[in-house]
Scaffold this active site. Structure first.
Site, PDB file in Angstrom:
ATOM      1  N   ASP A   1      -8.243  -9.044   4.352  1.00 39.77           N
ATOM      2  CA  ASP A   1      -7.973  -7.906   5.231  1.00 39.77           C
ATOM      3  C   ASP A   1      -9.014  -7.776   6.342  1.00 39.77           C
ATOM      4  O   ASP A   1      -9.879  -6.908   6.249  1.00 39.77           O
ATOM      5  CB  ASP A   1      -7.937  -6.618   4.390  1.00 39.77           C
ATOM      6  CG  ASP A   1      -7.413  -5.434   5.176  1.00 39.77           C
ATOM      7  OD1 ASP A   1      -6.971  -5.633   6.314  1.00 39.77           O
ATOM      8  OD2 ASP A   1      -7.437  -4.306   4.633  1.00 39.77           O
TER       9      ASP A   1
ATOM     10  N   GLU B   1       0.826  -1.209   0.000  1.00 39.75           N
ATOM     11  CA  GLU B   1       0.000   0.000   0.000  1.00 39.75           C
ATOM     12  C   GLU B   1       0.862   1.262   0.000  1.00 39.75           C
ATOM     13  O   GLU B   1       0.639   2.191   0.762  1.00 39.75           O
ATOM     14  CB  GLU B   1      -0.961  -0.008   1.198  1.00 39.75           C
ATOM     15  CG  GLU B   1      -1.899  -1.210   1.186  1.00 39.75           C
ATOM     16  CD  GLU B   1      -2.966  -1.196   2.272  1.00 39.75           C
ATOM     17  OE1 GLU B   1      -2.710  -0.622   3.339  1.00 39.75           O
ATOM     18  OE2 GLU B   1      -4.037  -1.765   2.025  1.00 39.75           O
TER      19      GLU B   1
ATOM     20  N   GLU C   1     -12.521  -2.042  12.308  1.00 34.47           N
ATOM     21  CA  GLU C   1     -12.563  -1.341  11.019  1.00 34.47           C
ATOM     22  C   GLU C   1     -13.681  -1.854  10.113  1.00 34.47           C
ATOM     23  O   GLU C   1     -14.382  -1.070   9.486  1.00 34.47           O
ATOM     24  CB  GLU C   1     -11.200  -1.510  10.324  1.00 34.47           C
ATOM     25  CG  GLU C   1     -11.146  -0.918   8.942  1.00 34.47           C
ATOM     26  CD  GLU C   1      -9.773  -1.084   8.289  1.00 34.47           C
ATOM     27  OE1 GLU C   1      -8.848  -1.610   8.938  1.00 34.47           O
ATOM     28  OE2 GLU C   1      -9.634  -0.675   7.126  1.00 34.47           O
TER      29      GLU C   1
END
Ligand code: BDP
Length: 719
Positions: free
Chosen positions: A379, A305, A407
């Site tokens: 993820d 990323e 998240e």
């Protein structure tokens, strides 16, 4: 009589803050309030307990201090600290590494205790908390208090325990400016600006809470790292934190930005094979250890990323990790090198990329390197199969990385007992070293029978919120993570019970309801967000709310359509031989269960298969109908959770009751929102009706697609 203003104020305060009054949750599970009817109170209400310790290390002193605090609270009267062991009365001894345990434990028992282990021994009115080492004595003190807090009987106490995993870490994704990446509980608790001179008392309470569940390492900076943390003034700030943590057996770690030699050192390269780069890291490590002698090491996110890494220089992840490992090795530090890597250029299924990159490197890492692997291959989704790397790198110690911050599971508001998810992952059989090789056995090293490095890391959910986690039940996730890091073979429900008994000590009814909420909520969340193996269909950037329609992003594997592949024919990601063949990365025994849609457990159906909407499931329903029923079951469950919590009104303090109630009200609305938005979206492909007995989506698909959340936590500033 006329009351003075001061008097009337006192009476007023007493009225509103009586036993069911305010409680802000700051004390977490270390409340130490008097417990009515506890065996401790019954037997020792009038006894003056005397606490003594043998040894002077900071950990033993911290253990004694905690016992004094805990006992005086639980008994409701004073406790005395004495210099030497008194002969009689209610006595509590804290024994560290310098005391012989011969009179208390057999030779076999002593040998069975791992580092950090302890024994709790009762002999009449005398209780001994004996540590294998001083840190063990500290853990023993907390375990003894946990025992008392839960009202457990004290007769014939003889209990031995020790950690199965050596490194038990919290990873804070905290930025130096005080923001927290994926944080939903306020700002970072680390005040870098005021460190090293101002030491917030919260740092000590943080360390106490962690020590109480066995956490022994804190990575205080974000994996998306900044080089400046290695500047001397920042290292001094880190050293001040390390000093607060030390008595609680917690080592500090920092995240290392791979390009730091360029950014901070002024070198032209960060190539791991460059001599000047090697020297820069060696000098930096020496500088760190001069300030922090028990520094833990580095956590690294490289070539992932947008983060810099060794691949830029044509080097492997092993070469990158070994560069840092060599710098830390003379000082006893370790490198936790993250396997969360995937590349935009690769046309390969993202779920396969980490395995492809890391398996060829097995055995090429230095002894003080661990590869840190997220629980699943994508993820931190509400549910993922286990990561194929577990069991596939037998010559490299692998650390488990779980997310405690939610998240993808409702962020700051949803109550989701993550312990169930952790347990599901840890109990999964990989068959890697034969049947019965659970992920837990790989993580604690027992699958390999050698004395390797072991670790479990959790991405913290802590912030400046007064109750630390924002959502009160987030405390349970922190607690359960710590307990499972100590014993990955443990059962989530045992830890839910411990947490609720300590968090709501005086009401069995509240405890029972709280445990039940924790036990049922993960499955409910999976159902109202991503049932049947769906994944990665959330809103963009902030990852808040549903977004199955997301298709225009800088990278294909950041969209939702990449993962669900819905079309008029059907839905799901074919990861069998006819598709990406991600299943080939697992052992054949593991893969066998998932290869055919007929044997694949429904929970992972669309993770591995692209199936027609009218595909018949074992339940007799079509895939489409099953999807509808699952979404509805999830949302309905949240309604029940709210109702159950509301039945507790008046049974606990108003402040915590209300805070949970309000969050559950939000969760109920959002569960319906997820359900309706996803069903409206998928129906636009299936063209099939929602079963008649179920509620239809309240709004049109356009309505859901049009919702925006410019200030949701985590959004990159665009507005
Ligand atoms: C993702 C998060 C991102 C993290 C990344 C990571 O969205 O903010 O930086 O994981 O683990 O889940 O590195």
């Amino acid at each position: 009589m006329r009351l003075t203003p001061v008097f009337s104020l006192t009476i007023f305060l007493l009225l509103i803050t009586g036993p069911l009054g305010a409680d802000d949750g700051y004390r977490l599970w270390l409340r130490y309030d008097e417990i009515a009817d506890s065996p401790l109170r019954k037997s020792y209400a009038k006894a003056l307990p005397r606490v003594f310790r043998e040894g002077d290390s900071p950990q033993l002193c911290a253990a004694e201090e905690e016992l004094l605090l805990g006992l005086s609270g639980l008994l409701g009267h004073g406790v005395e600290s004495t210099a030497a062991a008194p002969a009689k009365g209610l006595i509590l001894g804290v024994l560290g590494r310098s005391t012989s345990l011969d009179g208390l434990l057999s030779a076999e028992e002593q040998a069975s205790l791992p580092d950090g282990g302890y024994a709790l021994i009762g002999q009449g009115k005398q209780f001994y908390i004996a540590g294998k080492d001083d840190r063990g004595a500290l853990y023993g003190a907390f375990a003894f208090l946990r025992y008392l807090q839960r009202g457990r009987p004290l007769d014939d106490l003889h209990l031995l325990d020790g950690p199965r995993v050596k490194n038990r870490l919290l990873n804070h994704w905290d930025n130096l400016d005080g923001t927290v990446e994926r944080g939903y509980a306020g700002f970072s608790i680390w005040n870098w600006h005021q460190l090293p001179h101002y030491l917030d008392p919260r740092y000590t309470d943080y360390a106490r809470a962690n020590a109480s569940i066995g956490i022994n390492g804190a990575v205080v900076t974000n994996v998306n790292a900044k080089a400046i943390v290695f500047r001397r003034d920042y290292l001094q700030k880190a050293a001040a934190l390390a000093e607060v943590f030390r008595p609680y057996g917690i080592r500090i770690y920092l995240t290392a930005r791979f390009s730091a030699p360029i950014e901070l050192g002024g070198l032209p390269t960060a190539d791991p094979e460059d001599a000047a780069v090697k020297k820069w890291w060696q000098d930096k490590a020496s500088e760190i250890y001069a300030l922090i002698p028990d520094f833990g090491g580095f956590v690294v996110k490289a070539n992932s990323e947008g983060q810099p890494g060794p691949r830029e220089y044509g080097r492997t992840h092993a070469q990158g990790a070994n560069l840092l490992a060599d710098a830390l090795a003379p000082h006893g530090g370790i490198v936790m090198w993250r396997a969360f890597v995937y590349s935009n250029e690769e046309p390969v299924d993202r779920a396969k990329q980490a395995y492809d990159e890391f398996v060829p490197l097995d055995g090429k890492f230095r002894d003080n390197v661990m590869v840190q692997v997220k629980n699943g291959p994508i993820d931190f989704q509400p549910r993922e199969p286990v990561h194929p790397l577990f069991g596939s790198m037998p010559h490299t110690p692998l650390a488990m990385e779980f997310q405690i911050t939610k998240e993808y599971l409702g962020q700051g508001t949803h109550l989701v007992g993550l312990g169930k998810m952790y347990e599901e992952v840890l109990q999964t059989d990989t068959y890697a070293e034969g049947p019965g090789t659970r992920v837990a056995d790989i993580i604690d090293g027992s699958a390999y029978g050698d004395d390797r490095l072991t670790a479990m890391a959790g991405v913290a959910n802590i912030g400046t919120a007064r109750n630390w986690t924002g959502n009160l039940f987030g405390q349970a996730d922190w607690y359960t993570f710590g307990r499972l890091a100590w014993n990955p073979t443990g059962k989530a429900e045992d830890y839910f019970r411990e947490w609720s008994q300590m968090t709501f000590p005086n009401s069995p009814t509240v405890q029972e309801t709280a445990q039940n909420l924790l036990a049922v909520s993960h499955e409910a969340c999976v159902n109202y967000m991503t049932p049947l193996g769906l994944h990665h269909i959330m809103g963009p950037d902030h990852h808040y709310g549903p977004g199955p329609w997301i298709k225009d992003m800088p990278r294909a594997d950041w969209t939702s359509v990449y993962y669900h592949k819905a079309d008029a024919e059907g839905v799901g990601f074919d990861r069998t031989k006819t598709g990406s063949d991600a299943l080939e990365q697992y052992t054949s025994r593991f893969a066998a269960r998932y290869e055919s849609p007929d044997s694949c457990p429904p929970a992972f159906l669309l993770w591995y298969h692209h199936l027609p909407w009218d595909h018949k499931l074992p339940s007799g329903n079509t895939l489409w109908a099953e999807l509808c029923y699952s979404y509805h079951a999830g949302a309905t469950k949240v309604g029940e959770m709210l109702k159950n919590w509301k039945s507790l009104s008046g049974r606990l303090d108003q402040e915590r009751y209300e805070s949970v109630r309000m969050h559950l009200e939000i969760q109920e609305k959002e569960a319906k929102w997820w359900r309706d938005a996803c069903l409206a979206y998928f129906q636009s492909f299936s063209g099939m009706p929602v079963p008649a007995e179920l509620e239809k989506p309240t709004h049109s698909l356009e309505y859901y697609e049009g919702l925006t959340f410019p200030y949701a936590p985590g959004i990159k500033a665009k507005w």
